[in-house]
Design a protein around this motif. Sequence first.
Motif, PDB file in Angstrom:
ATOM      1  N   GLU A   2      -9.300 161.360-113.279  1.00  0.00           N
ATOM      2  CA  GLU A   2      -8.527 160.392-112.570  1.00  0.00           C
ATOM      3  C   GLU A   2      -6.848 160.476-113.199  1.00  0.00           C
ATOM      4  OE1 GLU A   2     -11.911 156.871-112.825  1.00  0.00           O
ATOM      5  OE2 GLU A   2     -10.283 156.813-114.289  1.00  0.00           O
ATOM      6  N   ALA A  36      -7.557 157.062-118.694  1.00  0.00           N
ATOM      7  CA  ALA A  36      -7.873 157.579-117.330  1.00  0.00           C
ATOM      8  C   ALA A  36      -9.139 158.636-117.745  1.00  0.00           C
ATOM      9  CB  ALA A  36      -6.532 158.330-116.924  1.00  0.00           C
ATOM     10  N   ARG A  78     -14.086 151.137-110.756  1.00  0.00           N
ATOM     11  CA  ARG A  78     -14.163 151.342-112.225  1.00  0.00           C
ATOM     12  C   ARG A  78     -13.440 150.488-112.958  1.00  0.00           C
ATOM     13  NH1 ARG A  78     -15.416 154.998-116.118  1.00  0.00           N
ATOM     14  NH2 ARG A  78     -13.875 155.209-117.608  1.00  0.00           N
ATOM     15  N   TYR A  79     -11.928 150.007-112.476  1.00  0.00           N
ATOM     16  CA  TYR A  79     -11.215 149.166-113.120  1.00  0.00           C
ATOM     17  C   TYR A  79     -11.390 147.802-112.874  1.00  0.00           C
ATOM     18  CZ  TYR A  79      -9.559 153.284-115.252  1.00  0.00           C
ATOM     19  OH  TYR A  79      -9.649 154.844-116.198  1.00  0.00           O
ATOM     20  N   ASP A 124     -11.259 158.555-103.218  1.00  0.00           N
ATOM     21  CA  ASP A 124     -10.726 158.463-104.694  1.00  0.00           C
ATOM     22  C   ASP A 124     -10.427 157.189-105.182  1.00  0.00           C
ATOM     23  OD1 ASP A 124     -11.650 161.019-105.012  1.00  0.00           O
ATOM     24  OD2 ASP A 124      -9.732 161.858-105.388  1.00  0.00           O
ATOM     25  N   TRP A 125      -9.542 156.545-104.352  1.00  0.00           N
ATOM     26  CA  TRP A 125      -9.089 155.192-104.778  1.00  0.00           C
ATOM     27  C   TRP A 125     -10.118 154.206-104.889  1.00  0.00           C
ATOM     28  CZ3 TRP A 125      -5.146 155.425-107.598  1.00  0.00           C
ATOM     29  CH2 TRP A 125      -3.884 156.111-107.158  1.00  0.00           C
ATOM     30  N   LYS A 129      -4.474 160.431-110.644  1.00  0.00           N
ATOM     31  CA  LYS A 129      -4.186 159.065-110.024  1.00  0.00           C
ATOM     32  C   LYS A 129      -3.689 158.022-110.763  1.00  0.00           C
ATOM     33  CE  LYS A 129      -8.540 159.578-108.778  1.00  0.00           C
ATOM     34  NZ  LYS A 129      -8.795 160.883-108.806  1.00  0.00           N
ATOM     35  N   MET A 130      -3.940 158.044-112.007  1.00  0.00           N
ATOM     36  CA  MET A 130      -3.533 157.267-113.189  1.00  0.00           C
ATOM     37  C   MET A 130      -1.991 157.385-113.261  1.00  0.00           C
ATOM     38  SD  MET A 130      -4.317 154.498-114.715  1.00  0.00           S
ATOM     39  CE  MET A 130      -6.195 154.771-115.313  1.00  0.00           C
ATOM     40  N   GLU A 139     -13.540 154.473-105.543  1.00  0.00           N
ATOM     41  CA  GLU A 139     -14.188 154.772-106.939  1.00  0.00           C
ATOM     42  C   GLU A 139     -13.299 154.353-108.002  1.00  0.00           C
ATOM     43  OE1 GLU A 139     -14.917 158.900-107.032  1.00  0.00           O
ATOM     44  OE2 GLU A 139     -16.433 158.925-105.305  1.00  0.00           O
ATOM     45  N   MET A 140     -12.066 154.428-107.914  1.00  0.00           N
ATOM     46  CA  MET A 140     -11.264 154.171-109.198  1.00  0.00           C
ATOM     47  C   MET A 140     -11.171 152.610-109.303  1.00  0.00           C
ATOM     48  SD  MET A 140      -7.525 155.788-110.355  1.00  0.00           S
ATOM     49  CE  MET A 140      -6.816 155.359-111.785  1.00  0.00           C
ATOM     50  N   SER A 141     -10.910 152.018-108.084  1.00  0.00           N
ATOM     51  CA  SER A 141     -10.706 150.595-107.981  1.00  0.00           C
ATOM     52  C   SER A 141     -11.950 149.692-108.379  1.00  0.00           C
ATOM     53  CB  SER A 141     -10.322 150.236-106.624  1.00  0.00           C
ATOM     54  OG  SER A 141     -11.455 150.448-105.810  1.00  0.00           O
TER      55      SER A 141
END
Length: 417
Positions: free
Chosen positions: A341, A337, A218-219, A211-212, A344-345, A214-216
């Motif tokens: 997410e 978010a 994205r941003y 998950d982290w 996670k945000m 994928e999120m990293s």
Amino acid sequence: MWRHRTARTLLLSIALLGIGMGVYLLALGQLLYQLTGSPQGFALVLTLQGVAAVCVLPFTGPLVDALDSRRVHIVCSLGRAVTVAALAVAGLTRPPGAVIWIAAGALLLAVFDNVQRAALFKYTAWHIEPSDRARLNGLINVAVQIGALSGMALLGLMLVWTSVATALLADTAVALAVAALVLGLPAQRTEEPHHPAASVLRTALPLTLRDWREMSHRYRGDLAMLGIIVLCAADFVFQSSVSTLIVPLVAEHYDGQGQYVSLLEAVFALGMIASSPFTRHTQRRALLPLWCALQAAAAVALAATPHPAAHFTALFVAGFANLSSLTWLITTLQTRAGPREKAKMASLRMLSIRLATTALMPLIGHFAALSLTGGFLTTAAVMLLFTTLATLTVTRPPTPGTPPPAEPRAGLLARPK
């Protein structure tokens, strides 16, 4: 909004949490001051709470995103009730190494508090329409402050006939009441399908890493978003500094009269409450540096004069600025978010808060031990650094390629059932 049962229940439960926190923070601060004779004891506990949060928050977001946020909230409330009761017993009996036992309990509370906040962030993001979030987030923080004021008043009354340690039991009762209230919230029909808790726990590490990652991705490169996440720490560093420095301020300028601790904290809370009716005017990106600068100015004023009128004015203005900044930052993160997410945000926001608290509170505590003026001036210097970052953040446009994600479908407030 008040006509909706979900909103009313959330606000009432948060007001109760505020009562518990109002009692807990002031009682714990005074208890540690009695045990150690220094504000460094409370600063150390805040630092240890930051360390515990840093350790748990990387797992908190993915886990809460995969679980039922309402159930997570309830479990955390029950855990808080048991832990605070244990702190009260340690304060009453004062066994050998009582400060160590209290610090250990504070570490456990940090775990419960941060997981619970992630659950609340997720629940609100899924069940509140985007157009209503700033308003509700403002009301949530007002509910916290009204609860905190009530908690401070309750603590003042309790200290007339009981000890600081016994007063902590009020927080235990409040946590149990919060669990009962949240249990009555409507079923979460609008959230993404969640997974059985046992399955999530078995795959906690792979889930977290995936998950982290994928999120990293994205941003990646969105420096404005990074600045917003870092700035989430500013308001809490200031609040923690005020909580740390209020007791020695009263000892130095108010002859150590305990009621002034509650009164000064109450003035700060009133400033936060006063900002709520002006949400439509204060929730502007361009005003973020102003809110940070006003808090820095308030710290300078607290260091510069012994006059009560100046103290009350500075804390009121700081409270107004604190809530204005806090509301804008939370609402922006909830909006930016993605649907999977939300928690996670929230974890990133709280990780920023805890890292900053862990790094900065020992510094502030060190200078506060040297002199009260040094503590407040160090706080002002820290807030000036955040003001500079806020100026850079609001003048930088969002990175192309990372538009605000699509919002989840309408929640309970949009279509009352």
